[in-house]
Motif scaffolding. Structure first.
Motif, PDB file in Angstrom:
ATOM      1  N   THR A  17       1.273  -1.443  -0.376  1.00 33.01           N
ATOM      2  CA  THR A  17      -0.158   0.069  -0.109  1.00 33.01           C
ATOM      3  C   THR A  17       0.856   1.231   0.093  1.00 33.01           C
ATOM      4  O   THR A  17       0.669   2.376  -0.351  1.00 33.01           O
ATOM      5  N   GLN A  18       2.047   1.636   0.761  1.00 32.04           N
ATOM      6  CA  GLN A  18       2.582   2.430   0.940  1.00 32.04           C
ATOM      7  C   GLN A  18       3.191   2.344  -0.217  1.00 32.04           C
ATOM      8  O   GLN A  18       3.631   3.636  -0.964  1.00 32.04           O
ATOM      9  N   PHE A  19       4.226   1.615  -1.053  1.00 36.08           N
ATOM     10  CA  PHE A  19       4.694   1.861  -1.952  1.00 36.08           C
ATOM     11  C   PHE A  19       3.646   2.308  -3.152  1.00 36.08           C
ATOM     12  O   PHE A  19       4.028   2.942  -3.694  1.00 36.08           O
ATOM     13  N   ASN A  20       2.566   1.739  -2.856  1.00 36.13           N
ATOM     14  CA  ASN A  20       2.115   1.722  -4.561  1.00 36.13           C
ATOM     15  C   ASN A  20       1.716   3.729  -4.564  1.00 36.13           C
ATOM     16  O   ASN A  20       1.160   4.574  -4.951  1.00 36.13           O
ATOM     17  N   GLN A  21       1.137   3.775  -3.113  1.00 38.33           N
ATOM     18  CA  GLN A  21       1.447   5.356  -3.068  1.00 38.33           C
ATOM     19  C   GLN A  21       1.975   6.257  -3.173  1.00 38.33           C
ATOM     20  O   GLN A  21       1.898   7.114  -3.840  1.00 38.33           O
ATOM     21  N   GLU A  22       3.458   5.357  -3.609  1.00 40.71           N
ATOM     22  CA  GLU A  22       4.880   6.701  -3.308  1.00 40.71           C
ATOM     23  C   GLU A  22       4.547   6.657  -4.731  1.00 40.71           C
ATOM     24  O   GLU A  22       4.886   6.811  -5.695  1.00 40.71           O
ATOM     25  N   MET A  23       4.144   5.136  -6.172  1.00 39.99           N
ATOM     26  CA  MET A  23       4.421   4.901  -7.195  1.00 39.99           C
ATOM     27  C   MET A  23       3.590   6.306  -7.817  1.00 39.99           C
ATOM     28  O   MET A  23       3.525   6.926  -8.700  1.00 39.99           O
ATOM     29  N   ILE A  24       2.076   6.461  -7.228  1.00 38.66           N
ATOM     30  CA  ILE A  24       1.356   6.973  -8.190  1.00 38.66           C
ATOM     31  C   ILE A  24       1.161   8.443  -7.345  1.00 38.66           C
ATOM     32  O   ILE A  24       0.595   9.953  -8.165  1.00 38.66           O
ATOM     33  N   ALA A  25       1.893   8.832  -6.895  1.00 36.76           N
ATOM     34  CA  ALA A  25       2.130  10.070  -6.470  1.00 36.76           C
ATOM     35  C   ALA A  25       2.600  11.245  -7.039  1.00 36.76           C
ATOM     36  O   ALA A  25       3.123  11.056  -7.954  1.00 36.76           O
ATOM     37  N   SER A  26       2.822  12.430  -7.157  1.00 37.18           N
ATOM     38  CA  SER A  26       2.811  13.402  -8.177  1.00 37.18           C
ATOM     39  C   SER A  26       4.541  13.540  -7.678  1.00 37.18           C
ATOM     40  O   SER A  26       5.052  14.708  -8.007  1.00 37.18           O
ATOM     41  N   THR A  27       5.017  13.202  -6.720  1.00 39.90           N
ATOM     42  CA  THR A  27       6.546  13.309  -6.040  1.00 39.90           C
ATOM     43  C   THR A  27       6.989  12.153  -5.562  1.00 39.90           C
ATOM     44  O   THR A  27       6.446  11.456  -4.366  1.00 39.90           O
ATOM     45  N   ALA A  29      10.221   9.350  -4.119  1.00 41.89           N
ATOM     46  CA  ALA A  29      11.790   9.752  -3.090  1.00 41.89           C
ATOM     47  C   ALA A  29      13.252   8.919  -3.389  1.00 41.89           C
ATOM     48  O   ALA A  29      12.289   7.575  -3.229  1.00 41.89           O
ATOM     49  N   GLY A  30      14.427   8.830  -3.046  1.00 40.73           N
ATOM     50  CA  GLY A  30      14.752   7.537  -3.315  1.00 40.73           C
ATOM     51  C   GLY A  30      14.646   7.376  -5.048  1.00 40.73           C
ATOM     52  O   GLY A  30      15.035   7.506  -5.338  1.00 40.73           O
ATOM     53  N   ASN A  31      14.341   5.308  -4.610  1.00 38.26           N
ATOM     54  CA  ASN A  31      14.138   4.901  -6.485  1.00 38.26           C
ATOM     55  C   ASN A  31      12.586   4.964  -6.697  1.00 38.26           C
ATOM     56  O   ASN A  31      12.458   4.731  -7.804  1.00 38.26           O
ATOM     57  N   ILE A  32      11.639   5.835  -5.914  1.00 37.73           N
ATOM     58  CA  ILE A  32      10.553   6.191  -6.816  1.00 37.73           C
ATOM     59  C   ILE A  32      11.134   7.546  -7.814  1.00 37.73           C
ATOM     60  O   ILE A  32      11.476   8.104  -7.056  1.00 37.73           O
ATOM     61  N   PRO A  33      10.266   7.403  -8.977  1.00 40.32           N
ATOM     62  CA  PRO A  33      10.121   8.374  -9.970  1.00 40.32           C
ATOM     63  C   PRO A  33       9.677   9.289  -9.378  1.00 40.32           C
ATOM     64  O   PRO A  33       8.425   9.549  -8.850  1.00 40.32           O
ATOM     65  N   ASN A  34       9.603  10.719  -9.762  1.00 45.22           N
ATOM     66  CA  ASN A  34       9.327  11.744  -9.208  1.00 45.22           C
ATOM     67  C   ASN A  34       8.997  12.633  -9.900  1.00 45.22           C
ATOM     68  O   ASN A  34       8.372  13.261 -10.404  1.00 45.22           O
ATOM     69  N   ARG A  35       7.646  11.829 -10.403  1.00 45.69           N
ATOM     70  CA  ARG A  35       6.299  12.344 -10.820  1.00 45.69           C
ATOM     71  C   ARG A  35       5.093  10.974 -10.978  1.00 45.69           C
ATOM     72  O   ARG A  35       5.196   9.661 -10.431  1.00 45.69           O
ATOM     73  N   THR A  36       3.960  11.538 -11.070  1.00 44.48           N
ATOM     74  CA  THR A  36       2.938  10.208 -10.906  1.00 44.48           C
ATOM     75  C   THR A  36       3.348   9.362 -12.834  1.00 44.48           C
ATOM     76  O   THR A  36       3.541   9.829 -13.129  1.00 44.48           O
ATOM     77  N   VAL A  37       3.040   7.861 -11.935  1.00 42.37           N
ATOM     78  CA  VAL A  37       3.342   6.800 -12.592  1.00 42.37           C
ATOM     79  C   VAL A  37       1.887   6.282 -12.825  1.00 42.37           C
ATOM     80  O   VAL A  37       1.062   6.092 -11.857  1.00 42.37           O
ATOM     81  N   ASP A  38       1.324   5.600 -13.837  1.00 39.23           N
ATOM     82  CA  ASP A  38       0.294   5.450 -14.724  1.00 39.23           C
ATOM     83  C   ASP A  38       0.398   4.340 -14.059  1.00 39.23           C
ATOM     84  O   ASP A  38       1.233   2.862 -14.642  1.00 39.23           O
ATOM     85  N   VAL A  39      -1.293   3.600 -13.710  1.00 37.23           N
ATOM     86  CA  VAL A  39      -0.705   1.919 -13.123  1.00 37.23           C
ATOM     87  C   VAL A  39      -1.485   1.139 -14.615  1.00 37.23           C
ATOM     88  O   VAL A  39      -2.682   1.692 -14.922  1.00 37.23           O
ATOM     89  N   ALA A  40      -1.135   0.749 -15.271  1.00 38.39           N
ATOM     90  CA  ALA A  40      -1.254  -0.409 -16.400  1.00 38.39           C
ATOM     91  C   ALA A  40      -1.884  -1.002 -15.585  1.00 38.39           C
ATOM     92  O   ALA A  40      -3.172  -1.370 -16.623  1.00 38.39           O
ATOM     93  N   ASN A  41      -1.937  -2.157 -14.870  1.00 44.05           N
ATOM     94  CA  ASN A  41      -2.695  -3.935 -14.343  1.00 44.05           C
ATOM     95  C   ASN A  41      -3.215  -3.088 -12.797  1.00 44.05           C
ATOM     96  O   ASN A  41      -1.365  -4.071 -12.783  1.00 44.05           O
ATOM     97  N   ALA A  42      -3.468  -2.960 -12.498  1.00 40.06           N
ATOM     98  CA  ALA A  42      -3.473  -2.945 -10.662  1.00 40.06           C
ATOM     99  C   ALA A  42      -3.145  -3.921 -10.058  1.00 40.06           C
ATOM    100  O   ALA A  42      -2.628  -4.622  -9.184  1.00 40.06           O
TER     101      ALA A  42
END
Length: 64
Positions: A17-27, A29-42
Motif C-alpha cells: 500500500t505504501q509503495f503504490n501510494q508513493e508510485m502514484i503520487a506526484s512526487t 523519493a529515493g528509487n521512486i520516480p519523481n512524477r505520477t506513474v500510471d498503473v497499467a494493470n492494478a
C-alpha cells in the motif's frame, strides 16, 4: 521519455500500500520516480505484483 508497461514485483516484507501510494503520487523519493506513474494493470488480487507505465531508466532504478 518512452514509457513501457513493466510488472513490478515487490520483495517480501515491502508494504504494498505504501509503495503504490508513493508510485502514484506526484512526487517520489529515493528509487521512486519523481512524477505520477500510471498503473497499467492494478492486479488487485496480488499484494506483490502491479503493472506500471515507466521508462527503462526508471525500471533500472527500481531494481535497486
Amino acid at each position: 521519455m518512452s514509457e513501457k508497461e513493466y510488472v513490478v514485483t515487490l520483495n517480501k516484507g515491502v508494504d504494498y500500500t505504501q509503495f503504490n501510494q508513493e508510485m502514484i503520487a506526484s512526487t517520489g523519493a529515493g528509487n521512486i520516480p519523481n512524477r505520477t506513474v500510471d498503473v497499467a494493470n492494478a492486479r488487485p488480487g496480488s499484494q506483490r505484483n502491479t503493472h506500471y507505465a515507466i521508462t527503462d531508466a526508471e525500471a533500472d532504478i527500481l531494481k535497486n
